[in-house]
Design a protein around this motif. Structure first.
Motif, short mmCIF file in Angstrom:
data_model
loop_
_atom_site.label_atom_id
_atom_site.label_comp_id
_atom_site.label_asym_id
_atom_site.label_seq_id
_atom_site.Cartn_x
_atom_site.Cartn_y
_atom_site.Cartn_z
N LEU A 46 -0.53 -4.24 -7.26
CA LEU A 46 -0.52 -3.89 -5.84
C LEU A 46 -1.90 -3.79 -5.21
O LEU A 46 -2.03 -3.74 -3.99
CB LEU A 46 0.21 -2.56 -5.65
CG LEU A 46 1.71 -2.55 -6.01
CD1 LEU A 46 2.30 -1.16 -5.82
CD2 LEU A 46 2.47 -3.57 -5.17
N THR A 81 0.82 -1.21 0.00
CA THR A 81 0.00 0.00 0.00
C THR A 81 0.86 1.26 0.00
O THR A 81 0.55 2.23 -0.69
CB THR A 81 -0.93 0.00 1.22
OG1 THR A 81 -1.73 -1.19 1.21
CG2 THR A 81 -1.86 1.20 1.21
N PHE A 136 -0.67 -0.72 -10.58
CA PHE A 136 -1.89 -0.63 -9.77
C PHE A 136 -2.54 -1.99 -9.64
O PHE A 136 -2.94 -2.40 -8.54
CB PHE A 136 -2.84 0.38 -10.41
CG PHE A 136 -3.86 0.93 -9.46
CD1 PHE A 136 -3.55 2.00 -8.65
CD2 PHE A 136 -5.13 0.38 -9.40
CE1 PHE A 136 -4.50 2.51 -7.77
CE2 PHE A 136 -6.08 0.88 -8.52
CZ PHE A 136 -5.76 1.95 -7.70
N LEU A 139 2.11 1.76 -3.45
CA LEU A 139 1.05 2.28 -4.32
C LEU A 139 0.83 3.77 -4.07
O LEU A 139 0.70 4.55 -5.03
CB LEU A 139 -0.24 1.51 -4.04
CG LEU A 139 -1.42 1.71 -4.99
CD1 LEU A 139 -1.04 1.29 -6.40
CD2 LEU A 139 -2.62 0.91 -4.52
#
Length: 379
Positions: free
Chosen positions: A263, A232, A260, A235
């Motif tokens: 993850l 996270t 994207f 990202l």
């Protein structure tokens, strides 16, 4: 993602922040594919109950949309009615197209491919080729993306449960995008990100992210406890640095989609551990739907601030969007969610309030099964 769109629509120096408006919309499509795949394949709520799936999605999208559209209509009446005079220049067919799409959402995306030629509604291939720009007749201009979403929903129950169909449709969508690019039309708006058949690939990539990667990440997270947090964080860092990557913008956007999708399952797992992320995510959809109305309202109130202090104006708009979205959730989304929860229960199996990330349910749920908060309120 919703804030990327808000900043993009504020214009000026705000457009190139986070991932930008256009890419944010396409990443929404990836998120949607992930969530809808979860709902349809990881739960048994809609097995043999496709109609209830559609009813559930209707209740997810329409109440907040219709409330914001009604308030926008009232705002136009109070402001003097210039919005309605726009319709005077349109032929009846265009008026009907706009009125129906404003009410039912479906068709707002196709409106971007039509225009007025010789005082008649015609397929022009672009909203820019029109005597009168039709999108100016939309009450919630950004809601055209919901038209694309609704097209995804129409095909999802018949595709996502079959890996073979999913892969065939993904290959067909990617091939069509390649053909349009080679033909010369796939590089320009609206074909770049408003054409459902090519954007379907993004939805299906999100579905593969759920079906292929999530089970593996769950197993790895049992051994590497902080893996969801690390994923996270990566990202989030990418979203901040996207425009700093000095490569071809098209290649950069493609890379962003792949990162994207890779993850997203880790962000899903991260949300199961952090309630704040869930609370933030619940604001995403209403922020996206209401931000044009909020921008209009603050422009009326603080036009001088907008002209001379754009950063302050942007901060006011974002604050207003968050506050208004919390109000929309409390007054509309949360009561409707109780009805959606009953629909899921009636559709069979246990209530997906503990399972489906698109449920946006505040009810008690097992901690390990909570969905990704930053995307819970995305349609």
């Amino acid at each position: 993602m919703a804030l990327s769109v808000v900043l993009d629509h504020l214009g000026g120096g705000n457009a190139d922040h986070l991932v930008g408006g256009r890419l944010a919309v396409q990443l929404f499509y990836v998120i949607s594919g992930f969530l809808i795949s979860y709902v349809l394949t990881a739960t048994d709520h809609y097995q043999g109950a496709t109609g209830k799936f559609y009813a559930n999605r209707f209740l997810r999208l329409f109440p907040i949309y219709l409330a914001v559209a009604a308030m926008t209509l009232l705002a136009h009446v109070i402001s003097g009615g210039a919005f309605f005079r726009f319709y005077d220049a349109l032929p009846f067919s265009a008026e009907l197209f706009l009125i129906l799409s404003n009410i039912f959402i479906m068709g707002q995306d196709w409106l971007m491919f039509f225009g007025i030629e010789h005082s008649a509604l015609a397929f022009t291939g672009s909203f820019a080729r029109s005597e009168v720009p039709l999108y100016q007749g939309l009450l919630v201009p950004q809601a055209w993306t919901l038209g694309v979403e609704m097209s995804f929903y129409l095909v999802a129950p018949f595709v996502l449960r079959s890996p073979r169909r999913l892969l065939i449709l993904l290959a067909a969508s990617l091939a069509l995008r390649a053909v349009l690019i080679v033909a010369g039309i796939g590089r320009s708006d609206p074909w770049t990100y408003r054409f459902f058949p090519t954007e379907l690939a993004l939805f299906l990539i999100g579905s593969l992210s759920h079906q292929v990667l999530l089970p593996r990440y769950k197993a790895w997270a049992q051994k590497a406890k902080r893996l969801p947090e690390l994923g996270t964080a990566a990202l989030f860092a990418y979203c901040l640095l996207h425009f700093s990557i000095g490569i071809n913008p098209t290649v950069r956007d493609g890379l962003a989609v792949l990162i994207f999708a890779a993850l997203l399952p880790l962000a899903f797992l991260f949300q199961s551990r952090h309630r704040l992320d869930k609370a933030i995510g619940e604001l995403s959809y209403p922020i996206y739907i209401c931000h044009s109305l909020v921008i209009m309202f603050f422009t009326w109130l603080f036009d001088e601030v907008n002209l001379h202090q754009p950063m302050l104006f942007a901060a006011l708009v974002i604050t207003g969007c968050i506050g208004f979205s919390a109000l929309l959730n409390g007054l509309i989304a949360d009561p409707v969610e109780r009805l959606r929860s009953r629909l899921r229960t009636d559709a069979g199996g246990a209530d997906d309030s503990a399972l489906a990330p698109s449920a946006s349910v505040r009810r008690r749920r097992p901690a390990a099964a909570q969905p990704l908060g930053s995307i819970r309120r995305v349609p």
